[in-house]
Design an enzyme around this catalytic site. Sequence first.
Site, PDB file in Angstrom:
ATOM      1  N   ASP A 359      46.440  29.855  42.419  1.00 50.12           N
ATOM      2  CA  ASP A 359      45.535  30.739  43.167  1.00 50.12           C
ATOM      3  C   ASP A 359      46.163  31.121  44.506  1.00 50.12           C
ATOM      4  O   ASP A 359      47.392  31.112  44.656  1.00 50.12           O
ATOM      5  CB  ASP A 359      44.172  30.025  43.313  1.00 50.12           C
ATOM      6  CG  ASP A 359      43.007  30.989  43.387  1.00 50.12           C
ATOM      7  OD1 ASP A 359      42.784  31.533  44.491  1.00 50.12           O
ATOM      8  OD2 ASP A 359      42.320  31.215  42.363  1.00 50.12           O
ATOM      9  N   LYS A 469      44.810  36.829  38.237  1.00 49.27           N
ATOM     10  CA  LYS A 469      43.476  36.856  38.842  1.00 49.27           C
ATOM     11  C   LYS A 469      43.535  37.895  39.957  1.00 49.27           C
ATOM     12  O   LYS A 469      44.267  37.715  40.938  1.00 49.27           O
ATOM     13  CB  LYS A 469      43.132  35.468  39.388  1.00 49.27           C
ATOM     14  CG  LYS A 469      41.764  35.392  40.069  1.00 49.27           C
ATOM     15  CD  LYS A 469      41.410  33.939  40.345  1.00 49.27           C
ATOM     16  CE  LYS A 469      40.217  33.798  41.271  1.00 49.27           C
ATOM     17  NZ  LYS A 469      40.001  32.405  41.672  1.00 49.27           N
ATOM     18  N   TRP A 470      42.798  38.996  39.781  1.00 51.31           N
ATOM     19  CA  TRP A 470      42.808  40.108  40.753  1.00 51.31           C
ATOM     20  C   TRP A 470      41.569  39.973  41.613  1.00 51.31           C
ATOM     21  O   TRP A 470      40.469  40.267  41.178  1.00 51.31           O
ATOM     22  CB  TRP A 470      42.808  41.436  39.992  1.00 51.31           C
ATOM     23  CG  TRP A 470      42.876  42.670  40.842  1.00 51.31           C
ATOM     24  CD1 TRP A 470      41.929  43.133  41.710  1.00 51.31           C
ATOM     25  CD2 TRP A 470      43.940  43.629  40.884  1.00 51.31           C
ATOM     26  NE1 TRP A 470      42.332  44.305  42.285  1.00 51.31           N
ATOM     27  CE2 TRP A 470      43.561  44.635  41.797  1.00 51.31           C
ATOM     28  CE3 TRP A 470      45.174  43.728  40.233  1.00 51.31           C
ATOM     29  CZ2 TRP A 470      44.373  45.740  42.066  1.00 51.31           C
ATOM     30  CZ3 TRP A 470      45.972  44.825  40.501  1.00 51.31           C
ATOM     31  CH2 TRP A 470      45.573  45.823  41.412  1.00 51.31           C
ATOM     32  N   ASP A 471      41.772  39.524  42.840  1.00 55.96           N
ATOM     33  CA  ASP A 471      40.637  39.222  43.710  1.00 55.96           C
ATOM     34  C   ASP A 471      40.377  40.380  44.670  1.00 55.96           C
ATOM     35  O   ASP A 471      41.218  41.268  44.859  1.00 55.96           O
ATOM     36  CB  ASP A 471      40.968  37.936  44.499  1.00 55.96           C
ATOM     37  CG  ASP A 471      39.735  37.151  44.883  1.00 55.96           C
ATOM     38  OD1 ASP A 471      38.630  37.718  44.835  1.00 55.96           O
ATOM     39  OD2 ASP A 471      39.887  35.964  45.239  1.00 55.96           O
ATOM     40  N   CYS A 509      38.048  39.384  39.966  1.00 63.25           N
ATOM     41  CA  CYS A 509      37.256  38.468  40.787  1.00 63.25           C
ATOM     42  C   CYS A 509      36.980  39.213  42.079  1.00 63.25           C
ATOM     43  O   CYS A 509      37.801  40.015  42.529  1.00 63.25           O
ATOM     44  CB  CYS A 509      38.102  37.214  41.053  1.00 63.25           C
ATOM     45  SG  CYS A 509      37.483  36.152  42.367  1.00 63.25           S
ATOM     46  N   ASP A 531      31.873  31.907  42.693  1.00 62.89           N
ATOM     47  CA  ASP A 531      32.576  30.788  43.323  1.00 62.89           C
ATOM     48  C   ASP A 531      31.727  29.523  43.243  1.00 62.89           C
ATOM     49  O   ASP A 531      32.212  28.435  43.534  1.00 62.89           O
ATOM     50  CB  ASP A 531      32.855  31.096  44.805  1.00 62.89           C
ATOM     51  CG  ASP A 531      34.083  31.982  44.973  1.00 62.89           C
ATOM     52  OD1 ASP A 531      34.750  32.254  43.968  1.00 62.89           O
ATOM     53  OD2 ASP A 531      34.366  32.399  46.108  1.00 62.89           O
TER      54      ASP A 531
HETATM   55  C1  GLA Z   1      37.904  34.101  46.615  1.00 65.29           C
HETATM   56  C2  GLA Z   1      37.783  33.763  45.146  1.00 65.29           C
HETATM   57  C3  GLA Z   1      38.143  32.318  44.917  1.00 65.29           C
HETATM   58  C4  GLA Z   1      39.557  32.064  45.421  1.00 65.29           C
HETATM   59  C5  GLA Z   1      39.658  32.473  46.880  1.00 65.29           C
HETATM   60  C6  GLA Z   1      41.106  32.407  47.358  1.00 65.29           C
HETATM   61  O1  GLA Z   1      36.954  33.431  47.357  1.00 65.29           O
HETATM   62  O2  GLA Z   1      36.501  34.044  44.688  1.00 65.29           O
HETATM   63  O3  GLA Z   1      38.036  32.001  43.556  1.00 65.29           O
HETATM   64  O4  GLA Z   1      40.475  32.769  44.620  1.00 65.29           O
HETATM   65  O5  GLA Z   1      39.202  33.804  47.086  1.00 65.29           O
HETATM   66  O6  GLA Z   1      41.236  32.815  48.661  1.00 65.29           O
END
Ligand code: GLA
Length: 762
Positions: A359, A469-471, A509, A531
Amino acid sequence: MIKEKQLRFQIITKTTTYLFEVTESGHLKHYYYGSVLSEKDAENWEISNSVGWGCSVLYRQEDPSSSLHTTPLEWSGSGCGDYRESPIEVEGDWGVLTTDFRYQSHKIYSGEGPHRFLWPRAEGAEETLEICLSDPEIAMDLRLYWSVFGDVICRKALLINRGENTRYVRKLMSSCVDFAGEYRMLNLHGDWIREAHPEISSVGYSRIVNESLTGFSSNQHNPAFAVMTEQTNEWSGDAYGFNLIYSGNHYASLARSSANLTRIMQGISPANFRYELAPGESMETPDAVMTYSPEGLNGMSRNLHEFINSSLVPSYWRYRERPVLYNSWEGCMFDFNERKLLGLAREAKRMGCELFVLDDGWFGTRNDDTQGLGDYNVNLKKLPHGLTGLAERINRIGLQFGLWFEPEAVNENSDLYREHPDWVLQEPGRKPLQGRNEYLLDLRMECVRDYIVRSVSQVLDSANITYVKWDMNRHSNILGAGSMEYILGLYEVMHRIFDPRPEILLESCASGGNRFDLGMMTISPQIWASDNTDPMERLHTQKGLSYFYPQSTMGCHVSASPHMQTMRHSEMETRGNVAFFGALGYELDLDHASYENKKKIREQIKFYKKYQKVFQFGTFYRYDTDEDHEQWQVLDGDTSMVGVFRRLGSAAPGFEKFSIYALDPDQEYHVTTRSQTVNFSRVGGNINYLSPIRINPNGPLFFVVDQRLHITAATENRTHSGRALAGGFVPMPLFAGSGYDGNQRLVGDGGSELYVIEKTER
Ligand code: GLA
């Protein structure tokens, strides 16, 4: 199938009929949306009103039935006697215009109709109806579309400026329809770590609006909603499902008119919206999604889940099982190095995980969330062998490797911002605002889109990465049409990166479920639901999402207890039992997990892998339960799982009776409980009645025992017909503190059980 006879249109899906016709005045009159009608019924169906009502205004003076206000319509305008909310608003140079679109022609296409913009859409439409309407007084044409996918109908609108003057679109909905009668609405509200909580309201004479203004589909108001009658429950009654294939500001409104017609519309939010249409230009809306089931909310969910699994998610991932993943975030946050990660990966492999996800924190100076975002050069202090070396090592352990990005945002303290402060999304002359210490990049700019495509692609090609995981971790500030253009830019960027790499599993995400929507799902088959991984909280979120989205799309992780956000203790078994009803993952520091918890994780993953298809793609059912319970079921062929979850236990609970539906009444099923164990810490001083040795429940030995030894819970083992199970079976009594001989169910607050139901060979 789509049929037309004398301008009466029947859209026939697998089990439903949608019926409307063109009136003499050229408007589209909605008749019916429900179970399939016979040909005769469809031809004779009528909602008639042959006299004008009170002070209503007639569209044609010679026709007393021509009040648009008292006609159920498929579309409407403003200024011609319909005083309900209009799905369209257009402005000319001199102000807001009356709009009155009337039928010109129609066409039925096999497959998908024509489209222009780059809107994400479902694939594999069976047929599409196009109706061309025109308002010659303002020189504009409107085309409306209905496409059939199984039991789902998608609708959209296309507005064309045929005149010589520029027009401004202030509102253009994707769909609008009037249902006769009274309804309730179920929608999903929430916030960060409280996503998708169901809310039910009666649709009255005042308008209900479900709208997002954050720039994204949002954790506050998911675009999906259901419309149902007073009698509808999970298993029976009329249930209509609605959604929008769009990830930005959305809008839906419902209101009952004075004539008892409920108008439902959905589309891009009209708030601050103004989109310029020069002569000859057009604007197309994203697709709105509708479905109907007479089998209650579960029937509605089944239609929507099937649509998403078979037509909406990227073709490579349709019905393809998602790997069980381990994610480094909650275990490590920003504090890790290669040695720590490889240790975790080895442990995750031992547990049975298939994919290791690194992550946040692997690039630039990203040692906390104030810096480094935007600079995707690997941090060689933490990862001396780079991503290539790390991925190779993780692959050698026997796991796939996945990586986190947040490509739409930038920290002020980053090289990218220092080089290109002008790339930040901002209105000229105004200071941009930060959220989670970051700005959004202006995805309307081609150079920004090119940068993101280039930098993410380079990383993806530098190592063996099979998951992303594309946040995206903040709300936006850009208004109206600008926000729509941002979303179009985002779709373009994601397509350019992932279309050439279809085998990469993309999990979108946005601080958890801030962008859990159908637009994202066309590119990202899996979305991080929240989360918040506290199982009691997840019961709300996963249940809420399950109304509209299938389990395969929900990222569901088991994390540590007590939970970091709620401070609640929970049973490892319950954490697993809840996360099973989605795409399972683990997100905790395995180096700190007890021997007994690791044993449970190994058993959970082994069990989940055996029934992965049932959990991820089985038909999902919710039960009508009280506030303290949830009961969920998945069913795939001869195998079904039923999860029973308890928020609060009660004293002297006595016998309980469970019904299990959705099975074949004439078949026989073997029912067992998944074998579970219970921590000694749950029973405290009772340990002295349950174990042969005496231990001080507050002493250090008790702690040691609790880490290594657990009580095996009683399991059911019985065979019944589907009919008997639907009638209700009485499992073993619940533990009540008065004795335990292995035949009492140890559940308590936050406890859960999982019943495995398999058809027997006769
Ligand atoms: C967001 C995402 C989490 C994690 C953090 C990392 O809060 O929802 O799952 O990836 O960023 O900074």
